[in-house]
Design a protein around this motif. Structure first.
Motif, PDB file in Angstrom:
ATOM      1  N   VAL A   1      -6.444  24.294  -2.345  1.00 44.87           N
ATOM      2  CA  VAL A   1      -6.704  22.995  -2.959  1.00 44.87           C
ATOM      3  C   VAL A   1      -5.748  21.949  -2.402  1.00 44.87           C
ATOM      4  O   VAL A   1      -4.599  22.251  -2.061  1.00 44.87           O
ATOM      5  N   GLY A   2      -6.248  20.723  -2.302  1.00 42.14           N
ATOM      6  CA  GLY A   2      -5.428  19.618  -1.829  1.00 42.14           C
ATOM      7  C   GLY A   2      -5.981  18.298  -2.308  1.00 42.14           C
ATOM      8  O   GLY A   2      -7.064  18.234  -2.911  1.00 42.14           O
ATOM      9  N   TYR A   3      -5.271  17.244  -2.054  1.00 45.21           N
ATOM     10  CA  TYR A   3      -5.702  15.925  -2.527  1.00 45.21           C
ATOM     11  C   TYR A   3      -5.151  14.823  -1.628  1.00 45.21           C
ATOM     12  O   TYR A   3      -4.208  15.031  -0.855  1.00 45.21           O
ATOM     13  N   PHE A   4      -5.757  13.667  -1.761  1.00 44.28           N
ATOM     14  CA  PHE A   4      -5.307  12.436  -1.117  1.00 44.28           C
ATOM     15  C   PHE A   4      -5.549  11.304  -2.096  1.00 44.28           C
ATOM     16  O   PHE A   4      -6.538  11.308  -2.824  1.00 44.28           O
ATOM     17  N   PHE A   5      -4.617  10.349  -2.139  1.00 45.43           N
ATOM     18  CA  PHE A   5      -4.926   9.095  -2.810  1.00 45.43           C
ATOM     19  C   PHE A   5      -4.116   7.976  -2.182  1.00 45.43           C
ATOM     20  O   PHE A   5      -3.051   8.201  -1.592  1.00 45.43           O
ATOM     21  N   SER A   6      -4.644   6.770  -2.284  1.00 42.75           N
ATOM     22  CA  SER A   6      -3.982   5.596  -1.729  1.00 42.75           C
ATOM     23  C   SER A   6      -4.247   4.420  -2.647  1.00 42.75           C
ATOM     24  O   SER A   6      -5.383   4.233  -3.113  1.00 42.75           O
ATOM     25  N   ILE A   7      -3.209   3.638  -2.951  1.00 42.30           N
ATOM     26  CA  ILE A   7      -3.379   2.470  -3.802  1.00 42.30           C
ATOM     27  C   ILE A   7      -3.166   1.201  -2.998  1.00 42.30           C
ATOM     28  O   ILE A   7      -2.491   1.215  -1.959  1.00 42.30           O
TER      29      ILE A   7
ATOM     30  N   GLY B   1       0.811  -1.213   0.000  1.00 43.31           N
ATOM     31  CA  GLY B   1       0.000   0.000   0.000  1.00 43.31           C
ATOM     32  C   GLY B   1       0.840   1.255   0.000  1.00 43.31           C
ATOM     33  O   GLY B   1       1.825   1.348   0.748  1.00 43.31           O
ATOM     34  N   LEU B   2       0.471   2.242  -0.847  1.00 40.81           N
ATOM     35  CA  LEU B   2       1.169   3.517  -0.913  1.00 40.81           C
ATOM     36  C   LEU B   2       0.151   4.652  -0.891  1.00 40.81           C
ATOM     37  O   LEU B   2      -0.912   4.548  -1.500  1.00 40.81           O
ATOM     38  N   THR B   3       0.509   5.726  -0.195  1.00 41.06           N
ATOM     39  CA  THR B   3      -0.419   6.847   0.017  1.00 41.06           C
ATOM     40  C   THR B   3       0.299   8.170  -0.178  1.00 41.06           C
ATOM     41  O   THR B   3       1.498   8.283   0.111  1.00 41.06           O
ATOM     42  N   GLU B   4      -0.453   9.174  -0.650  1.00 37.29           N
ATOM     43  CA  GLU B   4       0.094  10.530  -0.726  1.00 37.29           C
ATOM     44  C   GLU B   4      -0.993  11.526  -0.355  1.00 37.29           C
ATOM     45  O   GLU B   4      -2.136  11.413  -0.798  1.00 37.29           O
ATOM     46  N   LEU B   5      -0.623  12.492   0.476  1.00 36.78           N
ATOM     47  CA  LEU B   5      -1.493  13.610   0.830  1.00 36.78           C
ATOM     48  C   LEU B   5      -0.703  14.884   0.570  1.00 36.78           C
ATOM     49  O   LEU B   5       0.401  15.063   1.090  1.00 36.78           O
ATOM     50  N   GLY B   6      -1.275  15.765  -0.242  1.00 35.96           N
ATOM     51  CA  GLY B   6      -0.620  17.027  -0.537  1.00 35.96           C
ATOM     52  C   GLY B   6      -1.639  18.152  -0.624  1.00 35.96           C
ATOM     53  O   GLY B   6      -2.786  17.927  -1.017  1.00 35.96           O
TER      54      GLY B   6
END
Length: 623
Positions: free
Chosen positions: A344-350, A332-337
């Protein structure tokens, strides 16, 4: 809790790195709508065999897209949704910082408090404790000087283990290798110790404190530090089919949160609104500013603003500056910026550890969120500082994350620093990197392609009693030119000797089939060096074969970890026997063979001494 024990330890890796990179695919244009972005991400999942992704794109006044794509459980063919829980890894660390900041605001502790004052029962070693104690701020900015978690800590499946017991399990890694508060070196244990301080001060279990003070008020309704079978994604190997079992991380505060896109959307919005939730100031705006600002390192004390703050760091991408954090667990890998100034911002996780998929999705999302934004103004280059001549020369890395790989970083990370044509150039194994002066001691990076960085990210650190240092992503320490050149020469000498051994072996093995070319007197001088090289190849092979299951295979006593140790001992033993064979060689040994064998034995002995100095000979990865 980004797992980075890929351990590029093999001599063979240098050969692999020399292979030409495959042609790069042309990157897609920025999506102009959520529907187009969704199509791009779906294609990335398909191309990379990544089962699922969770996504939240958020603005200051609310979310734009909150959802998930792909399959949460491949075997059950269960679709991922906005309610599916993904493991966000080290993105979890920010809640330790938020908790400490809240308690500091309430006057119950200070970031400058020594850890021994607040948690005297936590074991660690710091030979500078009387003058430079490990402080709370060091735990959160990763400036304790401690080694990162050892493999045995990573491998521990700590289901049901409380935080105090967990900290008692892994004491060997908590040794300050330099004065605390000087260099940043990522360490998963620091936030866990900070979380334990929260427990000591509040009398509550850390996870309960976070639920009461942050998850609940923020609207993170399903976020949890514990396994939740309902609505939980399954994590997979890179093939997208082979699942990983659930990993109960030993230091839960450092990386074990499970959260959905619906949980993470209000969390991103919390940062965009500078700590406010629905108009209520949950955390002071000044505390969010503090999270984004490193303070305790040499570079920060000199005034460099970029870097790692309190579980929150700067990232430069295509001319923009993001704050946030990423994270990774096995599968699992995640990024929050986010960019507060743009709202504006975002999150995603695979649900796999596929780095290619992770990078492509990150680029696609960033292109989308910045499509209509004006890039920050890039400051004009300033005059080169008058004292740069004092910083020209050779440098070596001086803030390794894992001491286990320090022996490699010291050699592979040798860097030459020069100043010419209005630029600072750092030249190492990966080629040159250029930086433009922006005033004072600071420089901004000049990328080979793409937009220039709009702020300083490198610094000439004020000289101190420990030496001369440069910060450029990590800390580099100047070394005498003669030392650097000697290291390069010796490394080349050893590498050439190692490569020559199997080449020579081909000829003497072929010659062995011809009776008149057999030379028994030379046999030992031929065989022992070949055994030494074979042991190095086996060492590398074990790491390669174990890479998909490195925690279980090398973090515990197993056939793999014991075999790894044996290869290092076999290498040392074969080198000693090779040297002995040269020393005791009698009549019947040709002069050139004696000289060649002596040179090879010397090169191999240099390698043994170097590896033994760094603790690689007899390496026990489970210790």
């Amino acid at each position: 809790m980004r797992m980075r024990f890929a351990l590029v330890i093999c001599v063979l890796s240098f050969a692999v790195s020399a292979v030409a990179d495959p042609p790069k695919k042309e990157e897609p244009k920025a999506a102009r709508s959520v529907a187009e972005l969704r199509q791009q991400i779906e294609q990335i999942l398909k191309d990379t065999h990544t089962p699922a992704v969770s996504v939240a794109i958020v603005h200051k006044d609310g979310p734009e897209w909150v959802g998930a794509l792909g399959t949460a459980n491949v075997a059950a063919n269960e679709a991922a949704t906005a309610d599916t829980l993904f493991r966000i890894g080290s993105t979890s660390k920010a809640f330790a910082s938020l908790s400490i900041l809240k308690l500091a605001r309430e006057g119950k502790l200070s970031l400058e408090d020594p850890v021994r004052k607040l948690a005297p029962d936590v074991e660690f070693k710091n030979r500078w404790e009387s003058t430079d104690p490990v402080r709370v701020v060091n735990l959160l900015e990763h400036t304790t000087g401690w080694d990162d978690m050892h493999l045995r800590e990573y491998a521990k499946n700590a289901d049901g283990m409380d935080l105090r017991t967990a900290l008692a399990y892994g004491t060997a890694s908590r040794v300050s290798r330099w004065r605390p508060g000087t260099r940043m070196s990522y360490c998963n244990t620091g936030p866990a110790v900070a979380a334990y301080i929260v427990e000591k001060v509040t009398g509550q279990r850390f996870e309960d404190y976070v639920q009461q003070n942050f998850f609940g008020p923020m609207g993170m309704k399903t976020a949890t530090y514990f396994l939740s079978a309902a609505h939980a994604v399954t994590l997979y190997h890179d093939d997208g089919k082979t699942p990983y079992p659930y990993w109960h991380i030993i230091y839960r505060p450092a990386g074990s949160i499970n959260a959905s896109a619906n949980d993470m959307a209000p969390y991103v919005q919390f940062y965009l609104n500078r700590g406010a939730v629905n108009g209520v100031q949950l955390v002071a705006a000044e505390d969010i500013d503090r999270m984004e600002s490193p303070v305790s390192t040499w570079a920060a004390k000199d005034g460099l603003k970029a870097g790692y703050g309190l579980s929150n760091y700067w990232t430069f991408s295509d001319g923009f500056v993001y704050h946030g954090h990423n994270g990774g667990v096995e599968g699992g890998l995640t990024e929050l910026g986010y960019m507060s100034e743009y709202g504006v911002g975002y999150f995603f996780s695979i649900s796999s550890g596929n780095g290619g998929a992770f990078d492509r999705i990150s680029k696609a999302i960033r292109k989308y969120v910045t499509l209509t934004l004006a890039k920050p103004v890039v400051p004009a280059p300033a005059a080169m500082p008058s004292f740069v001549a004092d910083y020209a020369g050779w440098y070596e890395p001086d803030s390794p994350r894992q001491e286990l790989t320090h022996f490699l970083e010291r050699i592979a990370g040798l860097t030459h620093v020069s100043f010419a044509d209005g630029k600072m150039t750092l030249k190492g194994m990966n080629g040159p990197s250029n930086f433009a002066p922006v005033g004072g001691r600071f420089f901004r990076y000049l990328p080979k392609e793409g937009s220039p960085e709009p702020a300083a990210s490198a610094a000439l650190i004020t000289p101190n009693a420990d030496g001369t240092f440069i910060y450029a992503g990590n800390v580099l320490k100047r070394v005498p030119t003669v030392v650097a050149l000697a290291e390069i020469a010796l490394t080349g000498f050893v590498a050439l000797a190692v490569v020559s051994i199997p080449i020579y072996a081909v000829f003497w093995m072929i010659g062995g089939f011809i009776p008149r070319r057999r030379r028994p007197a030379e046999r030992a001088m031929r065989i022992y060096p070949l055994i030494a090289v074979a042991s190095l190849v086996a060492f590398c092979g074990i790491f390669v074969v174990s890479s998909g299951e490195i925690l279980t295979r090398l973090g515990n006593v197993s056939v793999w970890s014991v075999a790894l140790m044996v290869t290092t001992l076999l290498f040392a033993g074969a080198v000693l026997m090779s040297s002995w064979a040269v020393i005791t060689a009698g009549a019947g040994v040709r002069r050139w063979v004696r000289w060649y064998s002596g040179v090879v034995a010397l090169a191999l002995m240099i390698a043994v001494v170097y590896l033994a100095w760094w603790g690689i000979i007899g390496l026990r990865t489970w210790a």
